[in-house]
Design a protein around this motif. Sequence first.
Motif, PDB file in Angstrom:
ATOM      1  N   SER A   1      -2.414   0.104  -6.517  1.00 61.56           N
ATOM      2  CA  SER A   1      -3.139  -1.102  -6.877  1.00 61.56           C
ATOM      3  C   SER A   1      -4.308  -0.652  -7.742  1.00 61.56           C
ATOM      4  N   THR A   2      -4.379  -1.186  -8.938  1.00 65.24           N
ATOM      5  CA  THR A   2      -5.441  -0.784  -9.856  1.00 65.24           C
ATOM      6  C   THR A   2      -6.818  -1.013  -9.237  1.00 65.24           C
ATOM      7  N   GLU A   3      -7.005  -2.146  -8.580  1.00 64.36           N
ATOM      8  CA  GLU A   3      -8.316  -2.423  -7.972  1.00 64.36           C
ATOM      9  C   GLU A   3      -8.595  -1.502  -6.773  1.00 64.36           C
ATOM     10  N   HIS A   4      -7.580  -1.193  -6.008  1.00 67.38           N
ATOM     11  CA  HIS A   4      -7.733  -0.238  -4.909  1.00 67.38           C
ATOM     12  C   HIS A   4      -8.202   1.108  -5.468  1.00 67.38           C
TER      13      HIS A   4
ATOM     14  N   TRP B   1       3.037  -5.121 -13.536  1.00 69.90           N
ATOM     15  CA  TRP B   1       1.859  -5.741 -12.934  1.00 69.90           C
ATOM     16  C   TRP B   1       2.184  -6.033 -11.460  1.00 69.90           C
ATOM     17  N   GLY B   2       1.315  -5.587 -10.583  1.00 72.48           N
ATOM     18  CA  GLY B   2       1.570  -5.696  -9.146  1.00 72.48           C
ATOM     19  C   GLY B   2       1.862  -4.339  -8.526  1.00 72.48           C
TER      20      GLY B   2
ATOM     21  N   GLY C   1       0.573  -1.480 -10.411  1.00 70.08           N
ATOM     22  CA  GLY C   1      -0.402  -0.586 -11.022  1.00 70.08           C
ATOM     23  C   GLY C   1       0.013   0.009 -12.359  1.00 70.08           C
TER      24      GLY C   1
END
Length: 328
Positions: free
Chosen positions: A29-32, A72-73, A75
């Motif tokens: 996950s990019t945000e993770h 997307w979803g 990463g």
Amino acid sequence: MPTVDTVRGPVEVSDLGRTLMHEHVFVLSTEHLQNYGDGRWWDEEARVADAVAKLTALHATGITTIVDPTVWGLGRYLPRIQRIAGQVGLNIIVATGLYVYEELPHQYTYRGPGLLLDMPEPMVADFTRDIVEGIGGTGVKAAFLKCCVEAQGLTPGVERIARAVARTHAETGAPITVHTSGPAESGRLAIDLFGKEGVDLTKVVVGHAGDSNNVDYLMELADTGAILGMDRFGLDLFNPTADRVRTIATLADRGYADRMVLSHDANCFIDYFGAAHDEARAAVASNWHYEYIGDEVLPALREAGVSEAQLEQMLVHNPRRYFSRGTP
Ligand SMILES: [Zn+2]
């Protein structure tokens, strides 16, 4: 001779060679990663070097192409993949689409035909851009489309994504890989929807079909022309290797070797396992790595009666056919 776009540029489909049809380089996950990874479990240089080493080792076993459905979803970040592709010998083919099981990303919820921000389906525009112009300014073009129909079935969000994928397929000719649930047999829903949307079903891989040992279900899918993704070798918790092997041998014996592709759905790093990644993963799924098919599965398939020609069909000819397309 038709070509297919890879991270390093177009390659003649006849040069793809032995191909694993569903492997990730990274699952993140990019945000993770951006908020919790640095200094704890993520080191960019170390992860890139690790991926180069693992893919180089895979290439040395005779696999010359991997097909990476990271969208997307999951990463997707092409600049990192470009660095790796520049240091390995094998081809990496990348995807566009969306990986969700139920709900749309909010960025699409209110934008689209008849919605608050009324416009043509923005997913079709975004997916098409990835295929025709390239991804995120890198110039790397996606060569196939990815979406999911999980056990939750065709929720409104999942259905809208699947229809956008089908329309992008119709406009660009790019083939499709759909993540499905073997136990819930959701491949049936995906194939039914794609059929109604006019998709060429010979250009659809029913991902994770190999989590099922229901030969009647698998033949029903294959009889539409679709390709069965026998693509989670090493994930014994979803279906043990011996059962996966027996199912493939049964289908090959019934004439379906031209409708199956092989893979692990493995990766170099997934952001579930922390800094001691490989050890933590091995404790959960010790066989889940890129070399398991070469080391263990191909010998087991031969032992079960699958011929060398049938293995070549699944590893070379079916991937080549899937990626062979003229201009639509
Ligand atoms: Zn996957």
